[in-house]
Design a protein around this motif. Sequence first.
Motif, mmCIF file in Angstrom:
data_model
loop_
_atom_site.group_PDB
_atom_site.id
_atom_site.type_symbol
_atom_site.label_atom_id
_atom_site.label_comp_id
_atom_site.label_asym_id
_atom_site.label_seq_id
_atom_site.Cartn_x
_atom_site.Cartn_y
_atom_site.Cartn_z
ATOM 1 N N GLU A 242 2.664 -13.174 0.089
ATOM 2 C CA GLU A 242 1.454 -12.482 0.515
ATOM 3 C C GLU A 242 0.838 -11.716 -0.653
ATOM 4 O O GLU A 242 1.544 -11.083 -1.433
ATOM 5 C CB GLU A 242 1.760 -11.530 1.670
ATOM 6 N N GLU A 243 -0.487 -11.770 -0.751
ATOM 7 C CA GLU A 243 -1.174 -11.139 -1.875
ATOM 8 C C GLU A 243 -1.125 -9.620 -1.789
ATOM 9 O O GLU A 243 -0.927 -8.932 -2.802
ATOM 10 C CB GLU A 243 -2.629 -11.606 -1.931
ATOM 11 N N ASP A 263 -0.232 -4.234 -3.970
ATOM 12 C CA ASP A 263 -0.680 -5.483 -4.580
ATOM 13 C C ASP A 263 0.529 -6.192 -5.196
ATOM 14 O O ASP A 263 1.177 -5.656 -6.102
ATOM 15 C CB ASP A 263 -1.733 -5.165 -5.656
ATOM 16 N N ARG A 264 0.828 -7.409 -4.707
ATOM 17 C CA ARG A 264 1.997 -8.141 -5.199
ATOM 18 C C ARG A 264 1.869 -8.525 -6.665
ATOM 19 O O ARG A 264 2.882 -8.672 -7.366
ATOM 20 C CB ARG A 264 2.235 -9.395 -4.350
ATOM 21 N N LYS A 265 0.643 -8.687 -7.174
ATOM 22 C CA LYS A 265 0.482 -9.012 -8.596
ATOM 23 C C LYS A 265 0.977 -7.867 -9.475
ATOM 24 O O LYS A 265 1.494 -8.093 -10.562
ATOM 25 C CB LYS A 265 -0.986 -9.328 -8.896
ATOM 26 N N ILE A 285 11.572 2.165 1.335
ATOM 27 C CA ILE A 285 10.710 0.998 1.129
ATOM 28 C C ILE A 285 10.319 1.052 -0.345
ATOM 29 O O ILE A 285 9.702 2.024 -0.781
ATOM 30 C CB ILE A 285 9.456 1.045 2.019
ATOM 31 N N GLU A 286 10.637 -0.006 -1.128
ATOM 32 C CA GLU A 286 10.592 0.129 -2.579
ATOM 33 C C GLU A 286 9.900 -1.061 -3.262
ATOM 34 O O GLU A 286 10.556 -1.973 -3.753
ATOM 35 C CB GLU A 286 12.008 0.276 -3.130
ATOM 36 N N PRO A 287 8.573 -1.069 -3.305
ATOM 37 C CA PRO A 287 7.893 -2.083 -4.123
ATOM 38 C C PRO A 287 8.045 -1.756 -5.608
ATOM 39 O O PRO A 287 7.948 -0.593 -6.017
ATOM 40 C CB PRO A 287 6.430 -1.977 -3.668
ATOM 41 N N GLY A 288 8.302 -2.787 -6.408
ATOM 42 C CA GLY A 288 8.521 -2.556 -7.833
ATOM 43 C C GLY A 288 8.351 -3.815 -8.646
ATOM 44 O O GLY A 288 7.946 -4.868 -8.143
ATOM 45 N N THR A 289 8.693 -3.723 -9.912
ATOM 46 C CA THR A 289 8.528 -4.855 -10.833
ATOM 47 C C THR A 289 9.796 -5.681 -10.988
ATOM 48 O O THR A 289 9.752 -6.752 -11.604
ATOM 49 C CB THR A 289 8.093 -4.354 -12.218
ATOM 50 N N TYR A 315 -0.759 0.236 -11.379
ATOM 51 C CA TYR A 315 0.079 0.150 -10.198
ATOM 52 C C TYR A 315 -0.490 1.045 -9.102
ATOM 53 O O TYR A 315 -1.308 1.930 -9.379
ATOM 54 C CB TYR A 315 1.515 0.600 -10.521
ATOM 55 N N GLY A 316 -0.071 0.800 -7.856
ATOM 56 C CA GLY A 316 -0.550 1.661 -6.784
ATOM 57 C C GLY A 316 -0.097 1.192 -5.420
ATOM 58 O O GLY A 316 0.432 0.082 -5.253
#
Length: 322
Positions: A242-243, A263-265, A285-289, A315-316
């Motif tokens: 998902e984008e 943003d997944r990009k 919940i941990e979005p990261g690189t 990032y954001g």
Amino acid sequence: MRREDILRYCNPAAIYGARRVILAEGRGEGQRLVEVKTTAGLRASFMEDKCLDILDLEYKGVNLAFLSKNGLMDVRHSEGDAFHRYWAGGFLSTCGLRNTGTSCTVGKEFFPFHGRIGLTPAENVSVRTDDNNITISGITRETALFGHCLEMERTIVIPINGAKITVRDQVRNLTPEAEYIFFLYHINFGYPFLNEELILEWPESEVNGRTPESIAAIDNRFTITKPKDNEPEHVYFYHTEEEYPQVKLTNPKLNINAKIQYDRKQLPALAQWKCMRSGDYALGIEPGTSIIRGRAQELENGYDIKVPAFGTLEYGFTIELD
């Protein structure tokens, strides 16, 4: 409601606004916070001495944030790499900029657990309120003589009549050499929003567990239980196509919904930290690189995210409550 209408009823500061405070005692003595409230019932505090991360988050009187046993501490009370002794948790803990995950040594340089940016004070802090938004901004720097020079400019926007927080970060490389960047938003939910009533909705993803215990419990990764004594933590890693992935959390008993979007990009990896242990009851919940194995292992596995010489990465994420 328009400002001119609010002025007919009261001083606007009674129902929305931001103020800067300094703690007066304990291990957090001297720590600077920006306290925010909105007309929609959102209350939050942002830590000037920890890169403007979010300590407290409440909505309509209900706490959403995880606060560890340590509470808020001045970094001078920390003990070297003893992350577990000084980490406050808080609703947002930013990790990086040069390591996320386990501490490690690369060459002759030591990289502490989850990096240094989350313990670094912001400078040039600005707090502004207009007819629509509360805006907080500041710059945090991570540098070394004869080495890296990184600058993170953070901007936080909160609508005065809403229950939404938008965090935007620009990471700049102020040297003529490209630099590996590791970045993670460690977003932490706690009691009472986190309880056995909580329902999780996840983006369609491939999933893997970090440990044998996590793998054995993978089918129950979205099930929130009551606290359990000595329960091990479980960590899961997700890959989605998902984008703009969304994680939704709903507590029907409290009638509160939370939605995190990013943003997944910018942040191609997503981790879930589930800790049902008594006294350390938390959901991350941990979005990261990266999948937070630490700089050394990530580089060995081909990690290639760099900020170019004199370049910028962005990032954001947003958190919206209703």
